[in-house]
Enzyme design. Structure first.
Site, PDB file in Angstrom:
ATOM      1  N   GLY A  27       0.831  -1.197   0.000  1.00 23.94           N
ATOM      2  CA  GLY A  27       0.000   0.000   0.000  1.00 23.94           C
ATOM      3  C   GLY A  27       0.868   1.250   0.000  1.00 23.94           C
TER       4      GLY A  27
ATOM      5  CD  GLU B 238      -1.220   2.601   2.647  1.00 22.82           C
ATOM      6  OE1 GLU B 238      -0.763   3.754   2.564  1.00 22.82           O
ATOM      7  OE2 GLU B 238      -0.514   1.631   2.958  1.00 22.82           O
TER       8      GLU B 238
END
Ligand code: NI
Length: 177
Positions: A49, A140
């Protein structure tokens, strides 16, 4: 044609990581080019990510690929992601971060979330995420709000990590003189 570029990663303790990212108004070619560069940068690291702020761009976009090594690549681009709901049930994963290399810690987060976002084409999407994807998405999305996974560990441990990375940053600067 856009040639994909691996971008330099912003590392702890760079204050850029604490910035609040802003919404993307229009999903155009430049946004898609940034998404492609972010994916290239993430795969090169390698990581699963990456948020735009980790390459120094304070816009609300992140890329994720939680596929296993033996599976085909499964990149997903999330633009202006918003968590609509989170489960009471929790799960624990060992997390790491490309901005905090080689440091890992177990973090507890909601096990399932529903997220609303725009895809790479600017189309509205909704995803019901669980497992690793749910954790990765929350990690994230935290980045877009200037939050790091070390903010979820004890203050004592966090201070130790920040101190270590501050020293590392100083020695990197020193070696460039
Ligand atoms: Ni991270």
């Amino acid at each position: 044609m856009h040639a994909m570029t691996i971008k330099p990663l912003v590392l702890l303790p760079d204050p850029v990581l604490r910035k609040q990212s802003v919404d993307i108004e229009r999903v155009d070619e430049s946004v898609r080019a940034l998404a492609d560069d972010m994916l290239e940068t993430m795969y090169d690291a390698p990581g699963i990510g990456l948020a735009a702020i980790q390459v120094g761009i304070a816009r609300r976009m992140l890329v994720i690929d939680c596929s296993k090594d033996e599976e085909d690549k499964a990149p997903i681009v999330f633009i202006n992601p918003q968590i609509l709901s989170s489960s009471d049930e929790r799960s624990i994963y060992e997390e790491g971060c490309l901005s905090i290399p080689d440091y890992y810690a177990e973090i507890e987060r909601p096990a399932e979330i529903v997220v609303d976002y725009l895809d790479r084409e600017g189309k509205q999407q909704q995803i019901n995420a669980d497992g690793l994807l749910a954790t990765c998405l929350q990690h994230e999305i935290d980045h877009l709000n200037g939050v790091l996974f070390i903010d979820h560990i004890s203050k004592l441990k966090r201070n130790m990590v920040v101190k270590k990375f501050t020293k590392l940053a100083r020695s990197r600067e020193g070696s460039q003189l």
